[in-house]
Write a protein that holds these residues in place. Structure first.
Motif, PDB file in Angstrom:
ATOM      1  N   LYS A  94       0.848  -1.186   0.000  1.00 46.10           N
ATOM      2  CA  LYS A  94       0.000   0.000   0.000  1.00 46.10           C
ATOM      3  C   LYS A  94       0.887   1.241   0.000  1.00 46.10           C
ATOM      4  O   LYS A  94       1.929   1.273   0.641  1.00 46.10           O
ATOM      5  CB  LYS A  94      -0.893  -0.017   1.226  1.00 46.10           C
ATOM      6  CG  LYS A  94      -1.899   1.094   1.294  1.00 46.10           C
ATOM      7  CD  LYS A  94      -2.769   0.983   2.535  1.00 46.10           C
ATOM      8  CE  LYS A  94      -3.658  -0.219   2.497  1.00 46.10           C
ATOM      9  NZ  LYS A  94      -4.779  -0.175   1.580  1.00 46.10           N
ATOM     10  N   VAL A  95       0.464   2.257  -0.744  1.00 48.24           N
ATOM     11  CA  VAL A  95       1.153   3.543  -0.772  1.00 48.24           C
ATOM     12  C   VAL A  95       0.249   4.575  -0.110  1.00 48.24           C
ATOM     13  O   VAL A  95      -0.893   4.762  -0.518  1.00 48.24           O
ATOM     14  CB  VAL A  95       1.489   3.986  -2.219  1.00 48.24           C
ATOM     15  CG1 VAL A  95       2.125   5.362  -2.222  1.00 48.24           C
ATOM     16  CG2 VAL A  95       2.406   2.965  -2.885  1.00 48.24           C
ATOM     17  N   GLY A  99      -0.395  12.800   4.038  1.00 51.67           N
ATOM     18  CA  GLY A  99      -1.601  13.254   4.728  1.00 51.67           C
ATOM     19  C   GLY A  99      -2.509  12.129   5.166  1.00 51.67           C
ATOM     20  O   GLY A  99      -3.613  12.362   5.639  1.00 51.67           O
ATOM     21  N   GLY A 100      -2.061  10.868   4.995  1.00 56.51           N
ATOM     22  CA  GLY A 100      -2.852   9.720   5.423  1.00 56.51           C
ATOM     23  C   GLY A 100      -3.833   9.228   4.375  1.00 56.51           C
ATOM     24  O   GLY A 100      -4.737   8.467   4.681  1.00 56.51           O
ATOM     25  N   ILE A 101      -3.663   9.648   3.121  1.00 51.14           N
ATOM     26  CA  ILE A 101      -4.562   9.243   2.040  1.00 51.14           C
ATOM     27  C   ILE A 101      -3.991   8.012   1.341  1.00 51.14           C
ATOM     28  O   ILE A 101      -2.822   7.996   0.951  1.00 51.14           O
ATOM     29  CB  ILE A 101      -4.749  10.393   1.034  1.00 51.14           C
ATOM     30  CG1 ILE A 101      -5.396  11.585   1.740  1.00 51.14           C
ATOM     31  CG2 ILE A 101      -5.577   9.944  -0.165  1.00 51.14           C
ATOM     32  CD1 ILE A 101      -5.378  12.860   0.941  1.00 51.14           C
ATOM     33  N   ALA A 153       4.705   8.341   0.880  1.00 55.87           N
ATOM     34  CA  ALA A 153       5.175   9.373  -0.038  1.00 55.87           C
ATOM     35  C   ALA A 153       5.482  10.645   0.736  1.00 55.87           C
ATOM     36  O   ALA A 153       4.786  10.963   1.706  1.00 55.87           O
ATOM     37  CB  ALA A 153       4.110   9.647  -1.103  1.00 55.87           C
ATOM     38  N   PRO A 154       6.507  11.393   0.324  1.00 53.90           N
ATOM     39  CA  PRO A 154       6.834  12.648   1.010  1.00 53.90           C
ATOM     40  C   PRO A 154       5.744  13.701   0.770  1.00 53.90           C
ATOM     41  O   PRO A 154       4.904  13.557  -0.118  1.00 53.90           O
ATOM     42  CB  PRO A 154       8.157  13.070   0.375  1.00 53.90           C
ATOM     43  CG  PRO A 154       8.165  12.421  -0.953  1.00 53.90           C
ATOM     44  CD  PRO A 154       7.395  11.139  -0.806  1.00 53.90           C
ATOM     45  N   GLU A 155       5.795  14.777   1.548  1.00 57.07           N
ATOM     46  CA  GLU A 155       4.782  15.832   1.425  1.00 57.07           C
ATOM     47  C   GLU A 155       4.930  16.623   0.132  1.00 57.07           C
ATOM     48  O   GLU A 155       3.959  17.038  -0.468  1.00 57.07           O
ATOM     49  CB  GLU A 155       4.868  16.786   2.617  1.00 57.07           C
ATOM     50  CG  GLU A 155       4.347  16.180   3.891  1.00 57.07           C
ATOM     51  CD  GLU A 155       4.285  17.187   5.007  1.00 57.07           C
ATOM     52  OE1 GLU A 155       3.903  18.347   4.755  1.00 57.07           O
ATOM     53  OE2 GLU A 155       4.610  16.805   6.134  1.00 57.07           O
ATOM     54  N   GLN A 156       6.144  16.867  -0.281  1.00 56.78           N
ATOM     55  CA  GLN A 156       6.416  17.714  -1.443  1.00 56.78           C
ATOM     56  C   GLN A 156       6.896  16.893  -2.635  1.00 56.78           C
ATOM     57  O   GLN A 156       7.495  15.826  -2.456  1.00 56.78           O
ATOM     58  CB  GLN A 156       7.491  18.751  -1.103  1.00 56.78           C
ATOM     59  CG  GLN A 156       7.172  19.625   0.096  1.00 56.78           C
ATOM     60  CD  GLN A 156       5.978  20.511  -0.145  1.00 56.78           C
ATOM     61  OE1 GLN A 156       5.801  21.050  -1.236  1.00 56.78           O
ATOM     62  NE2 GLN A 156       5.133  20.654   0.851  1.00 56.78           N
ATOM     63  N   GLY A 157       6.679  17.406  -3.840  1.00 53.13           N
ATOM     64  CA  GLY A 157       7.242  16.808  -5.051  1.00 53.13           C
ATOM     65  C   GLY A 157       6.600  15.522  -5.517  1.00 53.13           C
ATOM     66  O   GLY A 157       7.241  14.720  -6.199  1.00 53.13           O
ATOM     67  N   VAL A 158       5.335  15.293  -5.161  1.00 57.19           N
ATOM     68  CA  VAL A 158       4.629  14.073  -5.566  1.00 57.19           C
ATOM     69  C   VAL A 158       3.565  14.431  -6.593  1.00 57.19           C
ATOM     70  O   VAL A 158       2.797  15.359  -6.390  1.00 57.19           O
ATOM     71  CB  VAL A 158       3.981  13.377  -4.346  1.00 57.19           C
ATOM     72  CG1 VAL A 158       3.133  12.213  -4.780  1.00 57.19           C
ATOM     73  CG2 VAL A 158       5.043  12.941  -3.367  1.00 57.19           C
TER      74      VAL A 158
END
Length: 163
Positions: A94-95, A99-101, A153-158
């Motif tokens: 799972k990815v 933000g928990g999405i 996944a990181p917060e930025q750059g996705v």
């Protein structure tokens, strides 16, 4: 840019013309760098083998061309991440966005064959959603955290987009 599933199943052939086997998986280190191609086979009398990245001359449409011979899988190889094999496989994980999405589960990875860098993930939300809406791709400038149970996944750059 290539998908790992475009490579898995290709014959691995030495530049001397010897068929070494079939690509069973791709091996990546924690920095998202391709470390080698795992070959099919192995068993009681024959250890699993892989071709180190430095020996890969070309990943073509119809074959993986390599210099030299394959090497036996050792303890170092077991620490690397693969798509389908071993304890540290990505397939089916799972990815989660930071933000928990829930973004989906890994069904494939994208990499740059020229430099061997993993740059993205193909994600599935289940076969019904895949049929209705298609799969999604997640591209990230920064590495995802490859956790034991999920990828984060990181917060930025996705960038997450539908196919």
């Amino acid at each position: 840019m290539r998908k790992s599933r475009d490579v898995i199943g290709l014959p691995v052939i030495s530049t001397t013309g010897k068929v070494l086997g079939t690509a069973a998986d791709l091996l990546f280190d924690d920095n998202r760098q391709l470390r080698g191609v795992l070959l099919d086979g192995g068993g009681i009398f024959r250890p699993r083998q892989y071709v180190p990245k430095d020996n890969i001359r070309a990943i073509g449409r119809d074959a993986v061309m390599v210099d030299g011979e394959a090497a036996p899988v050792d303890d170092k190889v077991d620490t690397w991440i693969s798509l389908e094999n071993g304890d540290r496989r990505l397939l089916g994980k799972k990815v989660l966005l930071s933000g928990g999405i829930d973004a989906g589960t890994v069904s494939d990875v994208y990499f740059l064959e020229e430099v061997g860098t993993l740059i993205g993930y193909e994600l599935s939300s289940g076969w019904i959603d895949d049929l209705r809406e298609g799969r999604k791709s997640l591209m990230s400038e920064e590495p995802l955290v490859w956790g034991e149970d999920v990828l984060v996944a990181p917060e930025q750059g996705v960038r997450l987009r539908d196919h």
